[in-house]
Write an enzyme that holds these catalytic residues in place. Structure first.
Site, short mmCIF file in Angstrom:
data_model
loop_
_atom_site.label_atom_id
_atom_site.label_comp_id
_atom_site.label_asym_id
_atom_site.label_seq_id
_atom_site.Cartn_x
_atom_site.Cartn_y
_atom_site.Cartn_z
N CYS A 172 0.71 -19.51 -17.79
CA CYS A 172 -0.04 -18.43 -18.44
C CYS A 172 0.77 -17.13 -18.34
O CYS A 172 1.19 -16.73 -17.26
CB CYS A 172 -1.38 -18.29 -17.73
SG CYS A 172 -2.23 -16.73 -18.02
N GLU A 173 0.98 -16.49 -19.48
CA GLU A 173 1.79 -15.27 -19.46
C GLU A 173 1.05 -14.09 -18.85
O GLU A 173 1.67 -13.08 -18.55
CB GLU A 173 2.27 -14.92 -20.87
CG GLU A 173 1.20 -14.43 -21.81
CD GLU A 173 1.76 -14.10 -23.18
OE1 GLU A 173 1.21 -13.19 -23.82
OE2 GLU A 173 2.74 -14.75 -23.63
N HIS A 174 -0.25 -14.20 -18.66
CA HIS A 174 -1.01 -13.08 -18.09
C HIS A 174 -0.96 -13.07 -16.56
O HIS A 174 -1.01 -12.01 -15.95
CB HIS A 174 -2.46 -13.14 -18.56
CG HIS A 174 -2.59 -13.05 -20.04
ND1 HIS A 174 -3.46 -13.84 -20.75
CD2 HIS A 174 -1.94 -12.29 -20.95
CE1 HIS A 174 -3.35 -13.57 -22.03
NE2 HIS A 174 -2.43 -12.63 -22.18
N HIS A 175 -0.91 -14.27 -15.94
CA HIS A 175 -0.96 -14.35 -14.48
C HIS A 175 0.18 -15.17 -13.87
O HIS A 175 0.27 -15.29 -12.66
CB HIS A 175 -2.29 -14.97 -14.03
CG HIS A 175 -3.48 -14.26 -14.60
ND1 HIS A 175 -4.17 -14.72 -15.70
CD2 HIS A 175 -4.08 -13.10 -14.23
CE1 HIS A 175 -5.15 -13.88 -15.99
NE2 HIS A 175 -5.13 -12.90 -15.12
N GLN A 206 -2.28 -20.49 -24.70
CA GLN A 206 -2.59 -21.75 -25.37
C GLN A 206 -2.75 -21.59 -26.87
O GLN A 206 -2.28 -22.42 -27.65
CB GLN A 206 -3.87 -22.34 -24.75
CG GLN A 206 -4.26 -23.68 -25.36
CD GLN A 206 -5.48 -24.27 -24.69
OE1 GLN A 206 -5.79 -23.97 -23.55
NE2 GLN A 206 -6.17 -25.13 -25.41
N HIS A 237 -6.86 -24.27 -17.06
CA HIS A 237 -6.12 -23.05 -16.73
C HIS A 237 -6.38 -22.67 -15.28
O HIS A 237 -7.52 -22.36 -14.91
CB HIS A 237 -6.56 -21.90 -17.64
CG HIS A 237 -6.17 -22.11 -19.07
ND1 HIS A 237 -5.18 -21.37 -19.67
CD2 HIS A 237 -6.62 -22.97 -20.02
CE1 HIS A 237 -5.05 -21.76 -20.93
NE2 HIS A 237 -5.91 -22.73 -21.16
N CYS A 275 -5.57 -20.01 -13.90
CA CYS A 275 -5.98 -18.60 -13.81
C CYS A 275 -7.50 -18.47 -13.86
O CYS A 275 -8.05 -17.48 -13.38
CB CYS A 275 -5.31 -17.75 -14.89
SG CYS A 275 -5.62 -18.30 -16.57
#
Length: 194
Positions: free
Chosen positions: A85-88, A126, A154, A156
């Site tokens: 995940c590019e956010h976390h 995703q 996920h 996250c």
């Protein structure tokens, strides 16, 4: 650095140095026996997990597109994938299923799995990954239509934040004939349910 540039030993060493600093900032002793080699192992793991940045789609396909006179749907289902995940920068993973309607050409089936990894093995979301897989198959194959579905868990959501263990996320992307035909989409999903 270009997206297909090789990762050198010097870059891996630099990444390892950053991991060592992070571990120290979290309050750990990086000279402790169990952690001495962790920064280097983590750096190598991250390089491996993001190898999609350094690959080329045409090299993956490698000419494995073949003449085909049929026009019925081809489906490859349950292609497992692992991404970050590019956010976390936490893993998400699951399965991708791909359907396409040939327009005189088919692609080697293993190449579809490799194209999934091409987009999964990078910092990703995703929704975008599903769209990228659909788009590249449509472009490279010149199919009459493509449909891609992705279902993933996920970490996250499971390890942090709402900490919910059961939800899975499903995304669907269509192109060409699948955009216009509910009947084709239903045929694809019926085939997946068997």
């Amino acid at each position: 650095m270009s997206s297909t540039a090789a990762i050198t030993d010097e870059i891996i060493e630099e990444i390892a140095g950053h991991y060592e600093a992070i571990i120290r900032l979290l309050g750990e002793d990086t000279s402790r026996e169990g952690l001495v080699k962790t920064p280097m192992r983590a750096a190598k793991a991250m390089v491996y997990a993001t190898r999609g940045y350094r690959q080329d789609a045409d090299a993956i396909i490698n000419g494995a597109i073949f003449t085909h006179e049929g026009s019925n749907m081809v489906i490859v289902r349950d292609i497992e994938f692992y991404s970050l995940c590019e956010h976390h920068i936490l893993p998400f993973f699951g399965k991708v299923s791909i359907g396409y309607i040939p327009d005189g050409r088919t692609i080697g089936l293993s190449k579809l799995a490799r194209l999934v990894d091409f987009y999964a093995r990078r910092l990703q979301v995703q929704e975008r990954m599903t769209a990228q897989i659909c788009k590249i198959i449509m472009e490279k194959l010149g199919a009459k239509g493509v449909i891609v579905t992705c279902t993933a868990d996920h970490l996250c959501m499971k390890m942090r934040g709402v900490e919910k263990q059961l939800p899975a996320t499903t995304t669907v992307e269509t192109a060409g004939a699948f955009n216009d035909s509910a009947e084709l989409r239903e045929e694809f999903f019926r085939a997946l349910s068997h």
